[in-house]
Design a protein around this motif. Structure first.
Motif, PDB file in Angstrom:
ATOM      1  N   LEU A 130      32.612  27.661  28.755  1.00  0.00           N
ATOM      2  CA  LEU A 130      32.285  29.096  29.386  1.00  0.00           C
ATOM      3  C   LEU A 130      31.578  29.904  28.659  1.00  0.00           C
ATOM      4  O   LEU A 130      31.775  29.884  27.397  1.00  0.00           O
ATOM      5  CB  LEU A 130      33.504  29.575  30.001  1.00  0.00           C
ATOM      6  N   SER A 131      30.338  30.350  29.171  1.00  0.00           N
ATOM      7  CA  SER A 131      29.551  31.177  28.219  1.00  0.00           C
ATOM      8  C   SER A 131      30.042  32.634  28.744  1.00  0.00           C
ATOM      9  O   SER A 131      30.564  32.896  29.809  1.00  0.00           O
ATOM     10  CB  SER A 131      28.239  30.939  28.466  1.00  0.00           C
ATOM     11  N   ARG A 132      29.338  33.630  28.212  1.00  0.00           N
ATOM     12  CA  ARG A 132      29.416  35.169  28.537  1.00  0.00           C
ATOM     13  C   ARG A 132      29.042  35.369  30.058  1.00  0.00           C
ATOM     14  O   ARG A 132      29.914  36.033  30.892  1.00  0.00           O
ATOM     15  CB  ARG A 132      29.026  36.169  27.500  1.00  0.00           C
ATOM     16  N   SER A 133      27.871  34.677  30.306  1.00  0.00           N
ATOM     17  CA  SER A 133      27.269  35.073  31.587  1.00  0.00           C
ATOM     18  C   SER A 133      28.084  34.408  32.615  1.00  0.00           C
ATOM     19  O   SER A 133      28.196  34.953  33.818  1.00  0.00           O
ATOM     20  CB  SER A 133      25.699  34.622  31.811  1.00  0.00           C
ATOM     21  N   THR A 134      28.713  33.125  32.305  1.00  0.00           N
ATOM     22  CA  THR A 134      29.305  32.273  33.272  1.00  0.00           C
ATOM     23  C   THR A 134      30.582  33.255  33.553  1.00  0.00           C
ATOM     24  O   THR A 134      31.075  33.282  34.889  1.00  0.00           O
ATOM     25  CB  THR A 134      29.696  30.949  32.834  1.00  0.00           C
ATOM     26  N   THR A 135      31.218  33.640  32.557  1.00  0.00           N
ATOM     27  CA  THR A 135      32.626  33.987  32.664  1.00  0.00           C
ATOM     28  C   THR A 135      32.506  35.593  33.527  1.00  0.00           C
ATOM     29  O   THR A 135      32.937  35.930  34.442  1.00  0.00           O
ATOM     30  CB  THR A 135      33.117  34.740  31.325  1.00  0.00           C
ATOM     31  N   SER A 136      31.378  36.237  33.549  1.00  0.00           N
ATOM     32  CA  SER A 136      31.181  37.387  34.422  1.00  0.00           C
ATOM     33  C   SER A 136      30.987  37.035  35.827  1.00  0.00           C
ATOM     34  O   SER A 136      31.309  37.835  36.642  1.00  0.00           O
ATOM     35  CB  SER A 136      29.738  38.331  33.981  1.00  0.00           C
ATOM     36  N   LYS A 137      30.392  35.848  36.066  1.00  0.00           N
ATOM     37  CA  LYS A 137      30.160  35.602  37.200  1.00  0.00           C
ATOM     38  C   LYS A 137      31.836  34.937  38.255  1.00  0.00           C
ATOM     39  O   LYS A 137      31.605  35.294  39.105  1.00  0.00           O
ATOM     40  CB  LYS A 137      29.215  34.355  37.333  1.00  0.00           C
ATOM     41  N   LEU A 138      32.436  34.638  37.215  1.00  0.00           N
ATOM     42  CA  LEU A 138      33.890  34.149  37.744  1.00  0.00           C
ATOM     43  C   LEU A 138      34.594  35.500  38.186  1.00  0.00           C
ATOM     44  O   LEU A 138      35.627  35.143  38.753  1.00  0.00           O
ATOM     45  CB  LEU A 138      34.441  33.405  36.547  1.00  0.00           C
ATOM     46  N   ALA A 139      34.172  36.458  37.651  1.00  0.00           N
ATOM     47  CA  ALA A 139      34.990  37.686  38.212  1.00  0.00           C
ATOM     48  C   ALA A 139      34.777  37.999  39.756  1.00  0.00           C
ATOM     49  O   ALA A 139      35.411  38.852  40.159  1.00  0.00           O
ATOM     50  CB  ALA A 139      34.518  39.104  37.463  1.00  0.00           C
ATOM     51  N   ALA A 140      33.981  37.360  40.308  1.00  0.00           N
ATOM     52  CA  ALA A 140      33.652  37.624  41.627  1.00  0.00           C
ATOM     53  C   ALA A 140      34.698  36.324  42.600  1.00  0.00           C
ATOM     54  O   ALA A 140      34.760  36.699  43.691  1.00  0.00           O
ATOM     55  CB  ALA A 140      32.424  37.174  42.007  1.00  0.00           C
ATOM     56  N   TRP A 141      34.941  35.374  42.081  1.00  0.00           N
ATOM     57  CA  TRP A 141      35.596  34.352  42.746  1.00  0.00           C
ATOM     58  C   TRP A 141      36.678  33.722  41.699  1.00  0.00           C
ATOM     59  O   TRP A 141      36.642  33.735  40.587  1.00  0.00           O
ATOM     60  CB  TRP A 141      34.701  33.205  43.208  1.00  0.00           C
ATOM     61  N   LEU A 291      52.196  32.996  31.733  1.00  0.00           N
ATOM     62  CA  LEU A 291      51.249  33.167  30.649  1.00  0.00           C
ATOM     63  C   LEU A 291      49.934  32.460  30.514  1.00  0.00           C
ATOM     64  O   LEU A 291      49.152  32.966  30.203  1.00  0.00           O
ATOM     65  CB  LEU A 291      52.162  32.381  29.454  1.00  0.00           C
ATOM     66  N   PRO A 292      49.995  31.304  31.498  1.00  0.00           N
ATOM     67  CA  PRO A 292      48.664  30.902  31.738  1.00  0.00           C
ATOM     68  C   PRO A 292      47.730  31.685  32.268  1.00  0.00           C
ATOM     69  O   PRO A 292      46.576  31.833  31.980  1.00  0.00           O
ATOM     70  CB  PRO A 292      48.980  29.502  32.340  1.00  0.00           C
ATOM     71  N   VAL A 293      48.125  32.204  33.481  1.00  0.00           N
ATOM     72  CA  VAL A 293      47.371  33.141  34.174  1.00  0.00           C
ATOM     73  C   VAL A 293      47.135  34.457  33.198  1.00  0.00           C
ATOM     74  O   VAL A 293      45.988  34.814  33.305  1.00  0.00           O
ATOM     75  CB  VAL A 293      48.182  33.699  35.446  1.00  0.00           C
ATOM     76  N   MET A 294      47.941  34.853  32.548  1.00  0.00           N
ATOM     77  CA  MET A 294      47.683  36.229  31.724  1.00  0.00           C
ATOM     78  C   MET A 294      46.606  35.624  30.698  1.00  0.00           C
ATOM     79  O   MET A 294      45.805  36.465  30.231  1.00  0.00           O
ATOM     80  CB  MET A 294      48.911  36.426  31.130  1.00  0.00           C
ATOM     81  N   ALA A 295      46.682  34.685  30.189  1.00  0.00           N
ATOM     82  CA  ALA A 295      45.792  34.128  29.268  1.00  0.00           C
ATOM     83  C   ALA A 295      44.416  33.904  29.630  1.00  0.00           C
ATOM     84  O   ALA A 295      43.438  34.397  29.153  1.00  0.00           O
ATOM     85  CB  ALA A 295      46.204  32.739  28.569  1.00  0.00           C
ATOM     86  N   TRP A 296      44.271  33.416  30.835  1.00  0.00           N
ATOM     87  CA  TRP A 296      43.255  33.341  31.649  1.00  0.00           C
ATOM     88  C   TRP A 296      42.395  34.763  31.688  1.00  0.00           C
ATOM     89  O   TRP A 296      41.224  34.991  31.520  1.00  0.00           O
ATOM     90  CB  TRP A 296      43.118  32.512  32.831  1.00  0.00           C
ATOM     91  N   TYR A 297      43.265  35.575  32.578  1.00  0.00           N
ATOM     92  CA  TYR A 297      42.713  36.958  32.881  1.00  0.00           C
ATOM     93  C   TYR A 297      42.319  37.740  31.766  1.00  0.00           C
ATOM     94  O   TYR A 297      41.779  38.773  31.529  1.00  0.00           O
ATOM     95  CB  TYR A 297      43.766  37.718  33.880  1.00  0.00           C
ATOM     96  N   SER A 298      43.112  37.608  30.525  1.00  0.00           N
ATOM     97  CA  SER A 298      42.914  38.006  29.264  1.00  0.00           C
ATOM     98  C   SER A 298      41.322  37.512  28.771  1.00  0.00           C
ATOM     99  O   SER A 298      40.678  38.643  28.121  1.00  0.00           O
ATOM    100  CB  SER A 298      43.905  37.914  28.060  1.00  0.00           C
ATOM    101  N   TYR A 299      41.281  36.657  28.725  1.00  0.00           N
ATOM    102  CA  TYR A 299      40.139  35.997  28.501  1.00  0.00           C
ATOM    103  C   TYR A 299      38.800  36.381  29.368  1.00  0.00           C
ATOM    104  O   TYR A 299      37.615  36.817  28.917  1.00  0.00           O
ATOM    105  CB  TYR A 299      39.954  34.591  28.672  1.00  0.00           C
ATOM    106  N   LEU A 300      39.073  36.680  30.515  1.00  0.00           N
ATOM    107  CA  LEU A 300      38.117  37.330  31.487  1.00  0.00           C
ATOM    108  C   LEU A 300      38.039  38.735  31.265  1.00  0.00           C
ATOM    109  O   LEU A 300      36.619  39.060  31.044  1.00  0.00           O
ATOM    110  CB  LEU A 300      38.604  37.296  33.052  1.00  0.00           C
ATOM    111  N   ILE A 301      38.857  39.392  30.905  1.00  0.00           N
ATOM    112  CA  ILE A 301      38.743  41.059  30.613  1.00  0.00           C
ATOM    113  C   ILE A 301      37.840  41.004  29.260  1.00  0.00           C
ATOM    114  O   ILE A 301      37.276  42.205  29.073  1.00  0.00           O
ATOM    115  CB  ILE A 301      40.094  41.584  30.517  1.00  0.00           C
ATOM    116  N   ILE A 302      37.910  40.175  28.081  1.00  0.00           N
ATOM    117  CA  ILE A 302      37.087  40.230  27.024  1.00  0.00           C
ATOM    118  C   ILE A 302      35.636  39.948  27.410  1.00  0.00           C
ATOM    119  O   ILE A 302      34.815  40.605  26.757  1.00  0.00           O
ATOM    120  CB  ILE A 302      37.724  39.304  25.916  1.00  0.00           C
ATOM    121  N   ASP A 303      35.501  38.999  28.010  1.00  0.00           N
ATOM    122  CA  ASP A 303      33.897  38.352  28.327  1.00  0.00           C
ATOM    123  C   ASP A 303      33.307  38.716  29.342  1.00  0.00           C
ATOM    124  O   ASP A 303      32.209  38.589  29.624  1.00  0.00           O
ATOM    125  CB  ASP A 303      34.064  36.781  28.350  1.00  0.00           C
TER     126      ASP A 303
END
Length: 471
Positions: A130-141, A291-303
């Motif tokens: 995952l790159s920063r630009s890819t992560t921002s796109k994942l915020a939609a789906w 915890l897996p979901v929270m870890a993923w969403y925490s990664y999302l919120i950072i990137d």
């Protein structure tokens, strides 16, 4: 050939996973193999992508360790008698033929959303993570489809056009299997085959459902995992599987759509309100799901940057808070009888609470909510390409009210109605739903439809008796 081998691997991985997840339901390992295999691979892809180590070698290596863990948990996976070897050979042959067919013929239907999700998957595969630009796109789906498409990118495949029909086929077989278990009328076997077959066909031949067997999007995938989640919850209440399976399927469902983790809690609320909560429920809730979901969403919120198309940092923080508070609520029930009573009461009255929420939302956002309700109703009856499905479902549920004694099968009705209200409730976070089959609200009706039709179909062939478990 790459398509064929990849699709076949989904079946085989799912079968091996099923030996641990459904140890006493051998048939579900066959019919639901593609669903289970896809879920396992998505979790592995997401983990490797976050670590920036998503390569073909690492994917094989991680799966090897996963296979070792399965072998330790279930030694029968590694040592099969001659009978099981023959059954597995037949399964491998049938799934091999299906994989070959759907790797040879392209039934896919793509929209703008489809192209974007495939594009994200290609970026993940080509970048090795995952790159920063890819992560921002994942915020939609949700991350499910991009993760699947990322596997194809590793093999140089433009996109996996056979994945959607194979998953829907596995979903249909799973739906058939669980309805078969519910059929308890005495009589000729041919009647059972005919009824269950027609009930399955009547749902999956509904135009909008059949359309989504080719349409690359996340609604049909989410519907499949939601149905498997509710079915697994029912089996757990009846003492036929471990809670581990329920939390694993919940994790798969939560990755399908952005609002998935909150939708999972609706199922948990109903499920846990009708079972004894024990310490391992708290452990499994956090360890396998939260915890897996929270870890993923925490990664999302950072990137993800300041905002996404659907998720924003504020909304992600709300989701994380709700997940944590729900887990805390489960924990408190172990030490306080009064809190346990309140917790279970809330789960048993989830429909009333969602209706109260809807009334409050209408008060604060009247025009937006009324427009969404109107569009959803018109899509169900006229413009959403559902035909007469919702009329038939409403009539069948109406007939079942006078016939059926409450028991764990009601889980399908309660979650189905709660999901329908949830679709309307979350409309306040966005622009109103619109008319047409492509509307988000109309597509989310796909989550509700298999639950309600299953409930009606199962109830109409179930006998009322004193042996039925109260629910």
């Amino acid at each position: 050939m790459s398509h064929f081998l990849l699709y076949w691997s989904f079946f085989l991985i799912g079968y091996m996973s099923g030996t641990v997840l459904f140890p006493r339901q051998p048939l579900i390992r066959f019919v639901g193999a593609f669903l289970l295999g896809a879920g396992v691979l998505v979790i592995l892809v997401l983990l490797l992508s976050i670590l920036g180590k998503f390569t073909l070698f690492n994917l094989f290596l991680s799966f090897f360790f996963f296979l070792v863990i399965l072998g330790v948990l279930n030694k029968k996976l590694l040592f099969m008698d001659s009978h099981h070897v023959g059954t597995f050979f037949i399964f491998a042959l049938i799934t091999g033929l299906l994989s070959w067919f759907f790797s040879s013929v392209n039934f896919s239907i793509l929209s703008y959303d489809s192209y974007r999700m495939i594009e994200i998957g290609l970026d993940i595969g080509w970048d090795g993570g995952l790159s920063r630009s890819t992560t921002s796109k994942l915020a939609a789906w949700g991350v499910f489809i991009p993760s699947i498409q990322a596997i194809g990118a590793l093999l140089g495949i433009d996109y996996l056009y056979g994945f959607q029909p194979l998953l829907v086929l596995s979903f249909a077989a799973t739906w058939f299997y669980f309805l078969w278990l519910e059929y308890d009328q005495e009589g000729y076997h041919i009647f059972k085959i005919s009824y269950v077959g027609l009930a399955t066909l009547s749902f999956f031949s509904t135009y909008f459902v059949f359309f989504q067997a080719g349409y690359i999007h996340n609604s049909m995938i989410a519907a499949a995992y939601l149905f498997l989640l509710v079915s697994s919850s029912k089996l757990e209440i009846e003492g036929k599987i471990s809670a581990t399976t329920v939390y694993f399927v919940a994790l798969c469902f939560s990755l399908c759509r952005a609002e998935g983790p909150i939708a999972v809690l609706l199922v948990f609320a109903v499920w846990q309100a009708h079972k004894k909560i024990v310490p391992r429920d708290v452990v499994f809730y956090f360890l396998i799901f939260a915890l897996p979901v929270m870890a993923w969403y925490s990664y999302l919120i950072i990137d993800m940057g300041k905002s996404g198309d659907i998720l924003t940092p504020d909304r992600v923080f709300i989701i994380l808070s709700i997940l944590f508070l729900y887990g805390l609520g489960i924990l408190v029930t172990l030490y306080s009888e009064k809190c346990c009573t309140v917790f279970k009461w809330l789960g048993r009255h989830i429909i009333s609470l969602l209706m109260l929420s809807l009334a409050m939302i209408i008060t604060f956002k009247f025009e937006n909510t009324i427009e969404s309700i109107s569009a959803t109703y018109q899509n169900m009856t006229e413009t959403g390409r559902w035909g007469y499905f919702w009329y038939c479902t409403a009539a069948a549920i109406g007939l079942s009210v006078f016939k059926f004694k409450r028991q764990p099968l009601n889980l399908f009705l309660l979650v189905g109605l709660a999901s329908l209200l949830f679709i309307i409730d979350i409309s306040f976070t966005r622009i109103p739903y619109r008319l047409g089959f492509g509307d988000s609200g109309n597509r989310m009706l796909t989550h509700v439809a298999p639950l309600l039709w299953f409930y009606a179909s199962a109830v109409l062939v179930s006998r009322t008796s004193k042996d039925n478990k109260e629910f």
